[in-house]
Write a protein that holds these residues in place. Sequence first.
Motif, short mmCIF file in Angstrom:
data_model
loop_
_atom_site.label_atom_id
_atom_site.label_comp_id
_atom_site.label_asym_id
_atom_site.label_seq_id
_atom_site.Cartn_x
_atom_site.Cartn_y
_atom_site.Cartn_z
N VAL A 208 0.26 -1.27 0.22
CA VAL A 208 -0.07 0.23 0.06
C VAL A 208 0.61 1.06 -0.25
N VAL A 209 1.73 1.45 0.99
CA VAL A 209 3.27 2.47 1.01
C VAL A 209 3.76 2.67 -0.32
N ALA A 210 3.87 1.53 -1.20
CA ALA A 210 4.65 1.93 -1.84
C ALA A 210 3.30 1.98 -3.56
N ILE A 211 2.67 1.92 -3.54
CA ILE A 211 1.43 2.58 -4.65
C ILE A 211 0.61 3.35 -4.12
N ILE A 212 1.16 3.87 -3.13
CA ILE A 212 0.85 5.75 -2.30
C ILE A 212 1.57 6.26 -3.20
N PHE A 213 2.45 5.99 -3.04
CA PHE A 213 4.37 7.02 -3.45
C PHE A 213 4.30 6.66 -4.76
N SER A 214 3.93 5.39 -5.74
CA SER A 214 3.98 5.61 -6.55
C SER A 214 2.37 6.70 -7.83
N LEU A 215 1.70 6.53 -7.08
CA LEU A 215 0.61 7.49 -7.69
C LEU A 215 1.13 9.17 -7.58
N MET A 216 1.76 9.33 -6.06
CA MET A 216 2.26 10.36 -6.02
C MET A 216 3.31 11.09 -6.92
N LEU A 217 4.24 10.23 -6.76
CA LEU A 217 6.01 10.02 -8.27
C LEU A 217 4.57 10.57 -9.57
N TYR A 218 4.24 9.75 -9.66
CA TYR A 218 3.20 10.05 -11.16
C TYR A 218 2.29 11.22 -11.25
N ARG A 219 1.52 11.03 -10.26
CA ARG A 219 0.95 13.20 -10.47
C ARG A 219 2.04 14.26 -10.42
N ARG A 220 3.06 14.06 -9.56
CA ARG A 220 4.17 15.20 -10.08
C ARG A 220 4.44 15.35 -11.25
N SER A 221 4.68 13.82 -12.00
CA SER A 221 6.07 14.22 -13.34
C SER A 221 4.12 14.40 -14.25
N ILE A 222 3.61 13.91 -13.61
CA ILE A 222 2.21 14.62 -14.77
C ILE A 222 2.05 16.15 -15.40
N LYS A 223 1.78 16.68 -14.32
CA LYS A 223 1.59 18.32 -13.91
C LYS A 223 2.88 18.97 -14.12
N ARG A 224 4.64 18.29 -14.31
CA ARG A 224 5.71 19.12 -14.28
C ARG A 224 5.90 18.45 -16.79
#
Length: 108
Positions: free
Chosen positions: A35-51
């Motif tokens: 669960v922690v890995a999935i949440i961390f991955s989603l946070m990185l994905y959202r950050r890259s989309i915004k960038r």
Amino acid sequence: MNILSREQAAIFARWVADCFNSNDNFFFQSTVTAVVAIIFSLMLYRRSIKRYTTPTITMKQQSASAILRSKLEFLEKVGSRYGYSNSDKGFIDDWREVEFPSLIPPLK
């Protein structure tokens, strides 16, 4: 407003620590780690989309006078080279609204 009292939070923290220290709770450890890995991955994905996405400027976001001003500045800069008037399709302002509706409309 706290959901748990200090005593309850301490009991919960001890329980979580015991779960991670015990060999009996492999399923719990694996689940929490996943669960922690999935949440961390989603946070990185959202950050890259915004960038890497560029915001689209629409007519509503930019005033008509600012659009007109930028178009006039552009036309002054390029002069007679603007518009592909010698091409087979003809002058760009005649077909741009149909082919590229998201671009700044022609001056009328």
